[in-house]
Every structure is written in C-alpha cells, then in structure tokens.
Design a protein around this motif. Structure first.
Motif, PDB file in Angstrom:
ATOM      1  N   SER A  94       0.853  -1.191   0.000  1.00 53.90           N
ATOM      2  CA  SER A  94       0.000   0.000   0.000  1.00 53.90           C
ATOM      3  C   SER A  94       0.883   1.234   0.000  1.00 53.90           C
ATOM      4  CB  SER A  94      -0.906   0.024   1.244  1.00 53.90           C
ATOM      5  OG  SER A  94      -1.756  -1.101   1.271  1.00 53.90           O
ATOM      6  N   LEU A  95       0.500   2.225  -0.793  1.00 56.41           N
ATOM      7  CA  LEU A  95       1.222   3.478  -0.884  1.00 56.41           C
ATOM      8  C   LEU A  95       0.314   4.612  -0.437  1.00 56.41           C
ATOM      9  CD1 LEU A  95       2.836   3.068  -4.434  1.00 56.41           C
ATOM     10  CD2 LEU A  95       3.761   2.329  -2.238  1.00 56.41           C
ATOM     11  N   LYS A  96       0.905   5.553   0.298  1.00 59.34           N
ATOM     12  CA  LYS A  96       0.154   6.731   0.720  1.00 59.34           C
ATOM     13  C   LYS A  96       1.038   7.959   0.575  1.00 59.34           C
ATOM     14  CE  LYS A  96      -2.599   8.706   4.465  1.00 59.34           C
ATOM     15  NZ  LYS A  96      -3.174   8.508   5.825  1.00 59.34           N
ATOM     16  N   GLY A  97       0.570   8.912  -0.210  1.00 60.29           N
ATOM     17  CA  GLY A  97       1.316  10.146  -0.385  1.00 60.29           C
ATOM     18  C   GLY A  97       0.793  11.238   0.527  1.00 60.29           C
ATOM     19  N   VAL A  98       1.690  12.034   1.075  1.00 57.36           N
ATOM     20  CA  VAL A  98       1.331  13.130   1.975  1.00 57.36           C
ATOM     21  C   VAL A  98       1.961  14.417   1.452  1.00 57.36           C
ATOM     22  CG1 VAL A  98       1.473  14.030   4.335  1.00 57.36           C
ATOM     23  CG2 VAL A  98       1.195  11.564   3.946  1.00 57.36           C
ATOM     24  N   ASN A  99       1.107  15.381   1.114  1.00 57.81           N
ATOM     25  CA  ASN A  99       1.549  16.700   0.657  1.00 57.81           C
ATOM     26  C   ASN A  99       2.467  16.627  -0.566  1.00 57.81           C
ATOM     27  OD1 ASN A  99       0.115  17.975   2.736  1.00 57.81           O
ATOM     28  ND2 ASN A  99       1.872  17.809   4.153  1.00 57.81           N
ATOM     29  N   LEU A 100       2.156  15.734  -1.509  1.00 57.05           N
ATOM     30  CA  LEU A 100       2.924  15.640  -2.751  1.00 57.05           C
ATOM     31  C   LEU A 100       2.275  16.513  -3.816  1.00 57.05           C
ATOM     32  CD1 LEU A 100       3.518  11.778  -2.808  1.00 57.05           C
ATOM     33  CD2 LEU A 100       5.075  13.554  -1.959  1.00 57.05           C
ATOM     34  N   LYS A 101       3.070  17.276  -4.573  1.00 58.78           N
ATOM     35  CA  LYS A 101       2.544  18.216  -5.562  1.00 58.78           C
ATOM     36  C   LYS A 101       1.696  17.515  -6.618  1.00 58.78           C
ATOM     37  CE  LYS A 101       6.180  21.713  -5.081  1.00 58.78           C
ATOM     38  NZ  LYS A 101       7.264  22.455  -5.784  1.00 58.78           N
ATOM     39  N   GLN A 102       2.221  16.442  -7.179  1.00 58.77           N
ATOM     40  CA  GLN A 102       1.495  15.706  -8.219  1.00 58.77           C
ATOM     41  C   GLN A 102       0.848  14.444  -7.658  1.00 58.77           C
ATOM     42  OE1 GLN A 102       1.077  16.776 -11.345  1.00 58.77           O
ATOM     43  NE2 GLN A 102       2.227  18.646 -10.862  1.00 58.77           N
ATOM     44  N   GLN A 103       0.707  14.437  -6.309  1.00 59.02           N
ATOM     45  CA  GLN A 103       0.215  13.242  -5.630  1.00 59.02           C
ATOM     46  C   GLN A 103       1.058  12.019  -6.066  1.00 59.02           C
ATOM     47  OE1 GLN A 103      -4.082  12.943  -5.743  1.00 59.02           O
ATOM     48  NE2 GLN A 103      -4.337  15.110  -5.297  1.00 59.02           N
ATOM     49  N   LEU A 104       0.448  10.882  -6.379  1.00 60.52           N
ATOM     50  CA  LEU A 104       1.230   9.689  -6.760  1.00 60.52           C
ATOM     51  C   LEU A 104       1.284   9.486  -8.275  1.00 60.52           C
ATOM     52  CD1 LEU A 104       0.034   7.079  -4.092  1.00 60.52           C
ATOM     53  CD2 LEU A 104       2.092   8.498  -4.059  1.00 60.52           C
ATOM     54  N   GLN A 105       0.863  10.455  -9.020  1.00 59.08           N
ATOM     55  CA  GLN A 105       0.836  10.308 -10.480  1.00 59.08           C
ATOM     56  C   GLN A 105       2.254  10.117 -11.025  1.00 59.08           C
ATOM     57  OE1 GLN A 105      -0.568  13.701 -12.812  1.00 59.08           O
ATOM     58  NE2 GLN A 105      -1.737  12.284 -14.105  1.00 59.08           N
ATOM     59  N   ASN A 106       2.383   9.131 -11.888  1.00 59.46           N
ATOM     60  CA  ASN A 106       3.650   8.772 -12.543  1.00 59.46           C
ATOM     61  C   ASN A 106       4.696   8.196 -11.578  1.00 59.46           C
ATOM     62  OD1 ASN A 106       2.780   9.479 -15.133  1.00 59.46           O
ATOM     63  ND2 ASN A 106       3.309  11.640 -14.769  1.00 59.46           N
ATOM     64  N   TYR A 107       4.258   7.780 -10.385  1.00 55.38           N
ATOM     65  CA  TYR A 107       5.154   7.028  -9.503  1.00 55.38           C
ATOM     66  C   TYR A 107       5.260   5.589 -10.040  1.00 55.38           C
ATOM     67  CZ  TYR A 107       5.883  10.430  -5.779  1.00 55.38           C
ATOM     68  OH  TYR A 107       6.289  11.519  -5.048  1.00 55.38           O
ATOM     69  N   LYS A 108       6.445   4.984  -9.885  1.00 56.32           N
ATOM     70  CA  LYS A 108       6.686   3.633 -10.400  1.00 56.32           C
ATOM     71  C   LYS A 108       6.970   2.684  -9.250  1.00 56.32           C
ATOM     72  CE  LYS A 108       8.237   6.570 -13.789  1.00 56.32           C
ATOM     73  NZ  LYS A 108       8.736   7.960 -13.591  1.00 56.32           N
ATOM     74  N   ILE A 109       6.444   1.485  -9.365  1.00 54.21           N
ATOM     75  CA  ILE A 109       6.685   0.423  -8.378  1.00 54.21           C
ATOM     76  C   ILE A 109       7.515  -0.649  -9.068  1.00 54.21           C
ATOM     77  CG2 ILE A 109       5.657  -1.258  -6.826  1.00 54.21           C
ATOM     78  CD1 ILE A 109       3.439   1.469  -8.185  1.00 54.21           C
ATOM     79  N   ILE A 110       8.704  -0.917  -8.522  1.00 56.14           N
ATOM     80  CA  ILE A 110       9.630  -1.888  -9.109  1.00 56.14           C
ATOM     81  C   ILE A 110       9.935  -2.973  -8.086  1.00 56.14           C
ATOM     82  CG2 ILE A 110      11.918  -2.246 -10.114  1.00 56.14           C
ATOM     83  CD1 ILE A 110      10.067  -0.640 -11.890  1.00 56.14           C
ATOM     84  N   GLY A 111       9.785  -4.215  -8.490  1.00 57.45           N
ATOM     85  CA  GLY A 111      10.152  -5.342  -7.639  1.00 57.45           C
ATOM     86  C   GLY A 111      11.249  -6.159  -8.287  1.00 57.45           C
TER      87      GLY A 111
END
Length: 797
Positions: free
Chosen positions: A260-277
């Motif tokens: 689970s991911l939670k963004g706090v006070n991010l300008k673009q929120q979680l848009q275009n964030y990448k998850i790599i395993g």
C-alpha cells in the motif's frame, strides 16, 4: 527465477511503456549485476587439533545453483589472518567437496573458513562467506571460553524508510554486537518532551529484533529505550518526522505480497510514480500509477517467483525517477518450498557398533545427495546457520545475524523475519549507482576449470613465437606428446584443465645440431591464470575469548571425545601397518618378475628377453639424455645407428628393431623425448612370435616410483602443475575389536557429499553406531534438475 516479468494492475495502474532512465537502469541491472554466493556445510561445529574437517560447498547464483563458476577456493585462517591451508575445489552444478587435515599442534583459538569463486572477487569482499570454527587443543597454553560481557548497540528502522506526520508507521528495532546478544530484551517509545510516559512498549521476538507501530506528530522528537535481561539499557533516536513524502506498507502471505502506498503533501500526488520489484537483481514486477491519487494498493502474486521462496526488493520511484521508498519482503514465509527425502526402508539400532541403514527411493526426481549422520545426544541445541538461511538470507547480507537458521525452522516466527528485513538493506547493488549508469568492474571472468601459462626459457632467453614439444603426464595415465607455439610474449597456455592428479609438464626444444639433447639449458615456469585472492577484510566477531589455561584444563565433552577418536584411529592405522608388514615378510617373489607380469601381456612375453627394471633397481640412468642412448652396450645383440635427426635407432642382429611404448607401436623420435623418470621397465625381445625383434618400453603406473628419481635432481625443463584438490574418502567401517578399541566416541558416523542413484539401485545410507548413540541426527540435501530443493533433517531412533 531469472528474467521474470510481471505487471499487476489496479484500475489506476498501467504498464510502463516509454524508455525512461529507470528502464535503462533496469536493463543495466539485468545485464551487469550477476552475482554468486556460497554456503559451506561442515560435519561438525567445533573441532580438536588433529581432526579432519569435512566440508561440502554449495555455490548459488541467486536461488539456483550457479553455472557461472567451476572453481571454488576454500581457505583456512587463524585469528591473525595467517593462511593455514587452502583448497582448490572443483564445482559440478554448483557443488563441490573437500577436507582440511588439522595439524595436532594448532594453537587453541577460533579459526575461519573463507570460501569464494574467482568471479566473486569482482564484487564486495563482505559477501564472501567467512565461517567461524573453534578449534581446541589440550596442550595449548590458552583456552577458549565464552565471553561473559556483551556490548551491544540498537537502532530503529521505519518501514519503507520514511517517517511522516500523521501516518501510522511500523518500526523494527535491531540489536547488534561483535560478541553475542542478550537472551531477551524489552523496550518503550517516549516523546523526549515527556520522557516519563511511554507511548508504546514492545518485547523482542528473538535476540535480533522487535517491532512496534507509532503515529508521529510533526515537531516532536521520539526515542526508543531498550533494556536487556541483565538490566543494561541503551537509548536510540527515531528519525525526524517529515511533513511530506510517501509511506510504504507491505505484508506477505501465501497469496503473495500486498503493498500500500500513501502520499502526503505531494505536488502531483502519486501520479507517474513507479513500483519496481526485483528478485536476485532481476526484474520481477513493475507498474506505473497514471492517475492523480494519494493512495494505491495491489497484490503481487507468488507467480513472480514461480512459487519459490526468496526476498523481493520493493522500490518506489517518483515521477523524476528518484528513489523515495524501499522495502524487503520474504515471499511465502509460512510456506517454505522444501521437499523431503523419500525413504523406502530403514534398519536403525541403538546397540553399540551396530550396523544401520536408510534406503532412499530410486524413483525420486532427486539423484544426488549430500548426507551427514551424527550422534544426537537429545539436547535441544538450536542451529546457528544452515543451507536454508544461507540461501534465503545471510548469503545476501553483510550484517551479522544471530542464529539465522531460526527463521526457517518448524516454529519460525514470520513476524520476526519481516522485522529483520525492515532493518536490512539490499546491498548487492545501489539504485542510485545503477540509475547513473555505473556498472561493476569485472576484472576476473568466469573460466571453465583451471588454466595455466607456461614460460619456456632456453639459454636464459625467452622463446618467442617458437615451436616446442610438451610431454604431459597426468597421474597414472600415459604421457601425452603435444606441440605448441609460444606467443609473442613467450607463453604457452593450457586452458580448461579439469583434473585432481598432479600434471607433470616437460618442455623439449628442437635440437639445433641434431645431436644435443632437447632439454639442454631449458627451463620452464608455470603460473596459474587465476589464483587465490588475498583477504583484506576483518573477520566477524565471535562469542569466544582466549584466556590463560589452568593447570587442569577443561575441554568441552565433544572435544574430549574427538581426541579419543583420534587415538582410536591411530591404533587402527598402526594395526594395518603391522598386518602389511606381516604380509610382506611372507612374500618370496622376484620384484622384477612381478613388474613384468604387471606391465606386459602374453604377446610380449618371451623366454629370450632381457628386462631392465627401473622401479625396483637403480639403473644409473641420470647421465643419459634419453633411454635409447642409455641402452647402448647394455644388451647382447642390440646396437644403434643414428638417423638423419641424430636420434639413436635400435637394431637387433643387424635388423632394425620394432619400437613399442606401452605395447603400442611408436618411433625413435617419440621415445627420445620421453623422460627417463617416466619409465618403469624396458624389455629387449629377440625373435618372439608375432612381435619378432623389438624394444618395448613401459611407463610408470599408479604409485610406482623410479629408483633413479631417488638420486636424480629434478630437471629444470619439468614442472608439476597442481590441479583440483581431490576429496579424501570417508571410511564407513566398524572399529575392529581385534584392535582393542575400548570406547568408540565418533561424533560423525557418516559423511557422503555425493551419494548418488546408480542403475535404479536404491541409494543407501549405511553407518555403524558408536558406543553411546541412542538416536541419530540425519541431514539429507539434494537438488533436482530444475533446482528444486530437498532439505530433510530428522532424528532417527
């Protein structure tokens, strides 16, 4: 588990399509970060000086047996980093075995076994295995004792690496020590502005870790206070509370890993964030968040690892490909994928020196086994380390973990393993370095087996671009004659050598005037292309310390038993020697006749022959350049004539004689290049049936040694090339009552690093009991063709 690719989508998660900096980094990771790790199994955990240390090595590339390397160096050091002994081990499918014979005068102290492949020297030395082995000696002036004081430190690690205002965050508390950790400990979390009030409390899962959860408030400073069972206390700070960032949570279950991911006070929120395993430096999972949201979650199924266990490194990158959070998770911690041995029959007894056997199924997919059988005294001694913990945990981390085997035992606590992984970092690579395009510097490539370079020198000058003759003699096999041409640097290369007997290499040059010997003023040096690498690091700390020994030195019971076993073995060896001496006294045979019967067949037997025995008689051949020159004038009717090359050709009664080398037709030039030291017997045959007139030359076999070798100095044109170290044979036998063994105290009852299935005959584990064992600890390890793991440790009684 290589090149696994999975994309798991929520409604707002889409696959990455564009070639980004991160994509390039992943390609870099896939192509350049192949790495190995080693596990070394020894037959015991501690030894007495004079013991033999039996070991089996397993080399892995990730979670599969490695095919990168065929050579492993295993070294034994003392506490002062002095190299005591080392072995070059042949690896077959990532497995190899050997042994160290400990000298009886080794001082009592902790010794260290280091194991690594040549390829592993390209990477951080900390990842090479260094195994601690205490060795005791009753005659040593110092004694090993368990240190009574423990100096430990503590640190707290937030899950994902971030600590954000108002977000509940799980912490792992990790203790570290160079000696040993306290048995148990507790802790509490406080606000430094109100230290007398506990925000939360916790208890240790084990000696290594504990965990707690806290919701931080911006502007407050938090501390953790830990107290061990002896009353010793330490305080450590929690990270500063951030007002923005990304929070990552992950949990492992039998279905997979939920994050689970939670963004706090991010300008673009979680848009275009990448998850790599990644698993073992290889991409296993990737996804991109395309929508403008502050929270996202998904399940990564176990199919990303084909259902196998292992560690997944989860990394989160922002829209600029910066690493913002990371987390290590174990795949299926409560469902280890381990096969058990299929036992189809057993005969187990408790009576002293009884015969015992365990039969494994010939129909199993597993065909080769590593087996160790030891006496089990019934005490519950927890394992420190085993194959499972090395494969799945410690082989990939450099920090010291107390009793890592506990995390994969029957009663393992998955919460403790998860907390341990929160406190660890994956150090096989650094994301920032990979993103920058940096790659490891590979100076040592993986080679097939052993390679050497030879440098022939004649008249103190290197032979450049020159054709030379080599005679190669491997152990008991026949000499091989080969022509080589030196390169522009004067070297000859012998590549891909796979053998464990000494290889004698002799160099011969072409005679300049067709008369002088091809060995005059010829020297040869041999240099391996890959050699053991000097250890530069520090040995791990241990719980042991050395103190001055008392007059009545106390030894651990297992060591006293080991010393008694050594005495028993010496009695058996002395008895065997006496038996052999009696046998020799009873023999009244002609050694030369025995040699002739051993070497020659019926076709080469003749009453009209002359035999020269180089094994049992000194033939004074040291001054002769070759055997044909030496034979001149030594047999009636035998004469020689030089051919156009200046080589003596034998004639019997005026007719050219046939020449045979080990009863194979040959010519005079071949015989003239044969070192006399390799010759066991020469037979001059006159008019013998189909053979006719002939000179038959026979080379050394087995453990034969020429009488000439005892007086001749080693020729400079020859050198011995060391191959792989051949493992000793562990003898499975009952101590004979005729030797008057009063107390059989063996701890290791059976050791076989290569028990294999042959022609559908059940592989059988067979051993004799000592005088006290009532139950036996049996360890069986195997891999099938697909590298599925069989790991079975049971108590038989």
């Amino acid at each position: 588990m290589k090149n696994i690719f999975g994309v798991l989508l929520l409604s707002m998660v889409q696959p990455i399509l564009a070639q980004t900096k991160l994509e390039k980094a992943i390609t870099n990771l896939e192509d350049n970060y192949e790495q190995e790790k080693v596990y070394v199994l020894t037959d015991k955990s501690q030894y007495a000086a004079g013991d033999k240390v039996w070991f089996k090595s397993f080399v892995f590339d990730g979670y599969n047996r490695s095919t990168l390397s065929t050579t492993l160096f295993v070294e034994l050091y003392n506490a002062d980093k002095k190299l005591i002994d080392w072995k070059t081990i042949l690896l077959t499918n990532g497995e190899g075995s050997g042994d160290f014979q400990l000298k009886e005068d080794l001082p009592e102290q902790v010794y260290y076994v280091r194991a690594y492949t040549p390829y592993m020297t390209n990477f951080n030395e900390d990842f090479q295995i260094v195994k601690t082995i205490p060795i005791y000696n009753p005659n040593s002036p110092e004694s090993l004792v368990i240190s009574k004081s423990s100096d430990w430190s503590a640190k707290a690690f937030p899950e994902g690496g971030t600590f954000i205002n108002g977000v509940p965050t799980k912490f792992a508390v990790r203790l570290s020590s160079n000696t040993y950790l306290p048995e148990n400990w507790t802790g509490k979390v406080i606000d430094t502005q109100n230290p007398n009030t506990s925000i939360t409390t916790f208890k240790s899962f084990d000696k290594n870790v504990a965990s707690f959860t806290i919701t931080p408030v911006l502007g407050k400073k938090y501390q953790v206070i830990i107290q061990d069972n002896t009353g010793k206390s330490k305080t450590t700070d929690l990270p500063q509370v951030a007002d923005s960032g990304l929070h990552l949570e992950a949990t492992s279950s039998k279905e997979g890993i939920k994050y689970s991911l939670k963004g706090v006070n991010l300008k673009q929120q979680l848009q275009n964030y990448k998850i790599i395993g990644t698993i073992n430096n290889h991409l296993a999972y990737k996804a991109n968040i395309s929508q403008l949201i502050n929270e996202a979650s998904s399940l990564i199924p176990t199919k990303i690892s084909n259902g196998a266990n292992g560690i997944l490194q989860l990394a989160i990158f922002d829209d600029q490909d910066n690493l913002v959070a990371k987390r290590l998770c174990f795949i299926k911690p409560n469902n280890l994928k381990i096969e058990k041995a299929e036992i189809i029959g057993q005969e187990i007894k408790q009576t002293p020196r009884s015969f015992n056997s365990i039969d494994l199924s010939p129909d199993s997919y597993f065909k080769n086994y590593t087996v160790l059988v030891s006496e089990d005294d019934g005490t519950q001694n927890p394992e420190e380390e085993n194959l499972l913990s090395s494969l799945w945990l410690t082989g990939d981390f450099t920090t010291k973990i107390d009793r890592p085997a506990q995390y994969f035992s029957k009663n393992a606590n998955s919460e403790a393993l998860d907390a341990l992984l929160i406190s660890e970092n994956w150090k096989r690579f650094d994301w920032n370095s990979v993103l920058s395009g940096a790659t490891p510097t590979i100076t040592t490539r993986s080679q097939q087996f052993l390679s050497y370079k030879l440098k022939p020198i004649k008249n103190n000058a290197q032979l450049i671009n020159t054709t030379v003759n080599l005679v190669l003699k491997l152990g008991k096999s026949e000499p091989v004659f080969e022509q080589f041409k030196t390169d522009q640097n004067g070297y000859i290369y012998l590549n891909n050598l796979n053998y464990n007997d000494p290889l004698e290499v002799s160099v011969f040059t072409n005679s300049e005037n067709n008369k002088e010997s091809g060995t005059d003023n010829v020297f040869v040096t041999v240099e391996p292309l890959v050699t053991p690498n000097q250890f530069k690091g520090n040995f791990p700390g241990t719980k042991y310390t050395l103190v001055k020994a008392n007059t009545s030195k106390a030894l651990p019971p297992t060591i006293s038993r080991a010393i008694n076993t050594q005495k028993n073995n010496k009695k058996i060896e002395d008895n065997d020697i006496q038996i052999e001496q009696v046998k020799l006294v009873g023999k009244k045979k002609d050694p030369k006749e025995d040699l002739n019967k051993q070497l020659s067949t019926g076709m080469f037997s003749s009453v009209n022959s002359t035999i020269f025995d180089f094994v049992n008689e000194d033939q004074h051949a040291a001054g002769s350049s070759n055997i044909l020159d030496w034979l001149q004038g030594r047999a009636a009717g035998l004469s020689f004539q030089r051919n156009n090359s200046g080589i003596n050709v034998p004639y019997i009664r005026g007719q050219q004689a046939k020449l045979y080398l080990d009863e194979i037709p040959t010519d005079a030039s071949m015989i003239s290049n044969l070192p006399i030291g390799n010759i066991a017997m020469v037979k001059i045959i006159k008019g013998a049936g189909l053979i006719g007139d002939a000179v038959a030359i026979y080379t050394m076999r087995g453990n034969m040694k020429s009488k000439n070798d005892e007086k001749e100095t080693k020729k400079n044109n020859s050198s011995i090339v060391k191959g792989y170290d051949k493992p000793s044979e562990f003898l499975v036998e009952m101590l004979d009552d005729d030797v008057k063994i009063e107390n059989d105290t063996r701890e290791t009852l059976y050791w076989n690093p290569n028990l294999f299935d042959s022609d559908n005959v059940p592989p059988r584990i067979k051993f004799f009991n000592n005088d006290t064992a009532k139950q036996y600890k049996v360890l069986i390890i195997s891999f099938d063709e697909d590298d599925h793991l069989l790991y079975d440790q049971e108590i038989f009684k």
